[in-house]
Enzyme design. Sequence first.
Site, short mmCIF file in Angstrom:
data_model
loop_
_atom_site.label_atom_id
_atom_site.label_comp_id
_atom_site.label_asym_id
_atom_site.label_seq_id
_atom_site.Cartn_x
_atom_site.Cartn_y
_atom_site.Cartn_z
N GLU A 8 51.03 21.88 54.72
CA GLU A 8 50.28 22.60 55.74
C GLU A 8 49.58 21.69 56.75
O GLU A 8 49.53 22.02 57.94
CB GLU A 8 49.22 23.50 55.06
CG GLU A 8 49.80 24.66 54.27
CD GLU A 8 50.48 25.69 55.15
OE1 GLU A 8 50.09 25.82 56.32
OE2 GLU A 8 51.42 26.35 54.67
N SER A 41 47.90 64.90 6.53
CA SER A 41 47.42 64.42 5.23
C SER A 41 46.47 63.23 5.33
O SER A 41 45.79 62.91 4.36
CB SER A 41 48.61 64.04 4.35
OG SER A 41 49.41 65.18 4.09
#
Length: 811
Positions: free
Chosen positions: A115, A488
């Site tokens: 950059e 159950s």
Amino acid sequence: MNPHTSDRDRAASASAQGVSNKGSAAAKWLRWPVRLIGLAAAAGFALLCGVALALAVAYPNLPDVSDLRDYRPAQPLRIFSADKLLIGEFGEERRNVTRIDDIPQVMKDAVLAIEDSRFYQHSGVDYIGVARAALANLGRLKSQGASTITMQVARNVYLSSERTFTRKIYEVLLTFKLEHSLTKDQILEIYMNQIFLGNRSYGFAAACESYFGKPLSKITVAEAALLAGLPKAPSAFNPLNNPNRARSRQLHIIEQMEEKGFITAEQATQAKEQPIKLRTSSDPNRAHAEFVAEMARQLVFAQYGEEAYSRGLHVYTTIDSSDQAVAYRALRRGIMDYERRQVYRGPEKFATLPTDPKALTDKIDELLEEHPDNGDVMAAVVLEASATKVVAVRQNAERIEVTGEGLRPVQSGLSDRAPPNIKIRPGAVVRVAKLPKGGWELTQLPEVEGAFVAIDSQSGAIRALVGGFDFQKNKFNHVTQAWRQPGSSFKPFIYSAALERGFTAKTLINDAPIFFGSSVTGGQPWEPKNYDGKFDGPMSLKTGLAKSKNMVSIRVIHSITAAYAQRWVTQFGFEEDKHPPYLTMALGAGSVTPMQMANAYAVFANGGYRTQPWLITRITDPSGRVLVESPSPSPKEADRAIDTRNAFVMKTLLGEVTRAGTAARAQATLQRADVYGKTGTTNDSRDAWFAGFQPKITAVAWIGYDTPRKLGDRETGGGLALPVWITYMQHALKNVPVEPLAAPAGVVLEGGDWLYEEFARGNGVAGVGLDEAQAGPVTGADGSPVAPAGAPVQGLPAADEKKSILEMFRN
């Protein structure tokens, strides 16, 4: 011309005139440079005047940059596991502000190399870079830009994205102001945290977590080069969506780093060869705590409102990331194992594939974008299909072949007689998954759902929570929001109530048929059955629970009364109105959530205390300052739900379930005796449960359809939910020593069974329903009625007896 002029005079005159003309021409050429210099000077003066005017007009209107000295952008709400792994972010922007000294040098070098390599030499505008870019562009070489990092900061922080001459002037002026007001390190720090890098990530720290699933401090040269390529075009160079373009740019940046002296040739070679491991939804190492993160978000939002999403709050939870990852995989595997036994419903979509190679690639990309991967259940487009082999293509042109066992789940879709909507053929969008032993299989996204939750038995801290198969597919949290029949798995709470009414592990109950006519039920006749349809006659209470005998449970609740049982179960945290006082409560006909079940089973695990599940341990600001802290609670006598003896005896009864009952696989697989629990399968197999614990951890697994329907004739809690629970416990109990039973005061061991001291030696309930023709009271060994709570205890009628009292069914 004068006729008397001599030839010599004319020659002299011509010569003089020629000299004069030459001198005039020379003077004329000398005047052009002077004029050009004058024009240049005038232009320069005009430019200076223009700049001065621009400065006079624009500079006072430039924004104040002093706030950037203390750079504090909006930061998202971040949710962490107990071991500080990021599990969720909420806010418009993903950002993790990192100070310049904490940013690895390799990351800074990669950014500077591509950059702005002269960042520390220029004063904001790189004139050498501008000239180089201009020459390259004029020479029709590869287009080059000349924006410095400072200019990008000015543009990204303060200016719009419009491309006008006026905005460019403001950008340059603002660049000079930034350079004058801030140090180079301050400018670079802002850039490294502000720049958009795709995937909703702002700044390199957030991008590193987003793309690689790791903190920025652990980034490599290869990874840094990949991220450094994103600012130019975050979408075009996104490694998830465009891996080839991202790779090309990464290699270019590595070369730039070497060329500009940031890395050595050896480091460059290593970086080019390093494989990049991206964080994807199918990553097996991800914790996948989306449901947890959403729960935490809701809690924080309730306290802080909208500002929770911008204050940068760090929320730390009780979740253990490794436990969470195992729970997520275990539940998904359990659901997918069930899905393999289901009828193939067909491909998700059909498309006509073009013959042109480029058009074919574009079409495949389009189809796969419409049907994204669901974790380890991935999308693919079929290229070839036969009864023995399917060739498909996945993302990034990955070509796979499926043969043999991998075709079994979709065999009906490969049949010549398959209907058009089921037939697998070229252009079909299908699902594939990797087989444990290698290779691929064709499968389908499940319709069934599931839930799993594990809590600390002592404190109630949530250690793992998975609210469904996939959060993106269905955000409904089945752990906290799904009200289902427990079947159950609810029986232990009825048995716990029975212990307080004189029942012991040795009490004999008759496992025989029962019939209730419409005059009893007030509606349809009811003839309950055991799951296996068999009746085994008299058996002990312990055996009845281990074998999950429905007839035993119904006789028990009738003996203690349904009203008493209803009051008793509320002590575990169940809601009274969700469990009407009918005999069917003994079979789990009420409504519970998996979280309720975990909290209730923890009462047995911790010796009788009721805890409250909790999730958040502390909240800090971005600097680490603690705003809220929740110390881990410990059980207090005020929190007692049941007597210590009751919890202990129930633990021994549930231990028999995991030793030799419907969950015998638990102890056999885990190879330890300190695991306890109960399977649960509701009427018509609509819900499959397993709830169980080790004294330190309580966990519950559930599987069922959102709109209740039959799972299958042979699908049970022991077959569906128990394997999920076992897989989790294999991980959670690793290196946890086996905890031996420690009997509290007031219980005695008699014939291998633990009993209340006062009910030992035949002083408890001797039997229920053993002579039902008489329907007499339940008595102790000495023949006296046993009803510790003061209510009469009655047997049940035999199948051929008729009772007209509605209370027989409801009381």
